[in-house]
Enzyme design. Structure first.
Site, PDB file in Angstrom:
ATOM      1  CD  GLU A  35      -3.391   0.440   1.869  1.00  0.00           C
ATOM      2  OE1 GLU A  35      -4.438   1.076   1.670  1.00  0.00           O
ATOM      3  OE2 GLU A  35      -3.221  -0.304   2.855  1.00  0.00           O
ATOM      4  CE1 TYR A 105      -3.719  -3.917   1.062  1.00  0.00           C
ATOM      5  CE2 TYR A 105      -3.723  -2.666  -0.986  1.00  0.00           C
ATOM      6  CZ  TYR A 105      -4.207  -2.885   0.287  1.00  0.00           C
ATOM      7  OH  TYR A 105      -5.205  -2.066   0.779  1.00  0.00           O
ATOM      8  CG  ASP A 144      -2.999  -6.072   4.360  1.00  0.00           C
ATOM      9  OD1 ASP A 144      -3.665  -6.994   4.871  1.00  0.00           O
ATOM     10  OD2 ASP A 144      -3.437  -4.918   4.212  1.00  0.00           O
ATOM     11  CG  ASN A 146      -6.974  -6.748   3.358  1.00  0.00           C
ATOM     12  OD1 ASN A 146      -7.255  -6.112   4.377  1.00  0.00           O
ATOM     13  ND2 ASN A 146      -6.535  -6.175   2.249  1.00  0.00           N
ATOM     14  CG  ASP A 241      -4.011   1.362   8.867  1.00  0.00           C
ATOM     15  OD1 ASP A 241      -2.955   1.249   8.197  1.00  0.00           O
ATOM     16  OD2 ASP A 241      -5.141   1.243   8.361  1.00  0.00           O
TER      17      ASP A 241
END
Length: 254
Positions: A35, A105, A144, A146, A241
């Site tokens: 990201e 990602y 990531d 997710n 985050d």
């Protein structure tokens, strides 16, 4: 060998919050980010002559994007899974002598699950892709993903059932991936550790109270499991985050 992965949620902002200091402190052999949210030419990072940089930019501005910084020269580099895939800059694959590294990602299903079908179809293609690599040499997947795989991987499992990142469908795809011959390195080393998270909402006091999710991973081919020395979560590192995660592995000790 030390590897680091971090979803920086906007690299330019993360640089202003200490990214370079953390990068230097870790002195990783391979450092992967997700990201990046930028286009070519929008940032210049001088991480030392020992690192070679590889970037995969999304066509859409300010969206997605991945990068790898490596001290080890790869034999080959590939961007994406397929020639005609959606240009979202989600995957970089580096081939080394003894393994493949896949920095990824994974698409988010979105809060309203409007992209869940696409996400599940993408997961099928991704598993096919890394399984093909694994037939040639071992694979390390980082990034990531997710998804919080098990209830232990998020603070409030009951209230998040059927929410994006914790739907039965997404969790099921992770189960299928692991059963296909891959190991979650953190759970391999710390099978029962609780309150170990890599992402927190920006809502007030959420991170301070550690109300988080573990959605960032290092997965390795099962035959590399015994080579894992440690798997870390640097939850104290602020700048995104997400927090950085790490993998220490001795591939020569197979």
């Amino acid at each position: 060998m030390k590897l680091v992965s971090w979803n920086v949620n906007g690299l330019r902002a993360c640089v202003n919050k200490g990214f370079n200091d953390y990068f230097s402190e870790m002195d990783a052999d391979i450092f992967c980010i997700q990201e990046t949210k930028l286009q070519e030419g929008q940032i210049v990072l001088e991480q030392g002559a020992e690192y070679t940089q590889y970037w995969n930019y999304a066509l859409k501005k300010g969206y997605s994007g991945t990068a790898v910084f490596t001290k080890i020269k790869p034999l080959s580099v590939r961007f994406g899974m397929e020639e005609d895939e959606e240009p979202e800059g989600r995957i970089i694959t580096l081939e080394f002598d003894d393994f493949y590294l896949v920095n990824v990602y994974t698409p988010n299903a979105r809060r309203d699950l409007s992209r869940l079908d696409y996400r599940l179809e993408w997961e099928d293609r991704f598993l096919t892709y890394i399984a093909q690599l694994d037939r040639h040499k071992p694979v390390i997947v980082c990034g990531d993903l997710n998804v919080a795989h098990q209830e232990i991987d998020l603070k409030n499992a009951k209230s998040n059932r059927n929410n994006s990142g914790f739907t039965p469908e997404e969790r099921g795809k992770m189960t299928v991936l692991l059963e296909a011959g891959f190991v979650d390195s953190f759970r391999y080393i710390y099978p029962d550790r609780t309150d170990a998270y890599t992402w927190w909402s920006y809502m007030p006091k959420v991170r301070e109270r550690n109300v988080g999710w573990r959605i960032d991973y290092f997965l390795v081919s099962a035959r590399l499991g015994s080579s894992i020395l440690d798997a870390g979560i640097d939850a104290h590192v602020i700048g995104s985050d997400h927090c950085p995660i790490s993998l220490h592995i001795d591939i020569t000790d197979r």
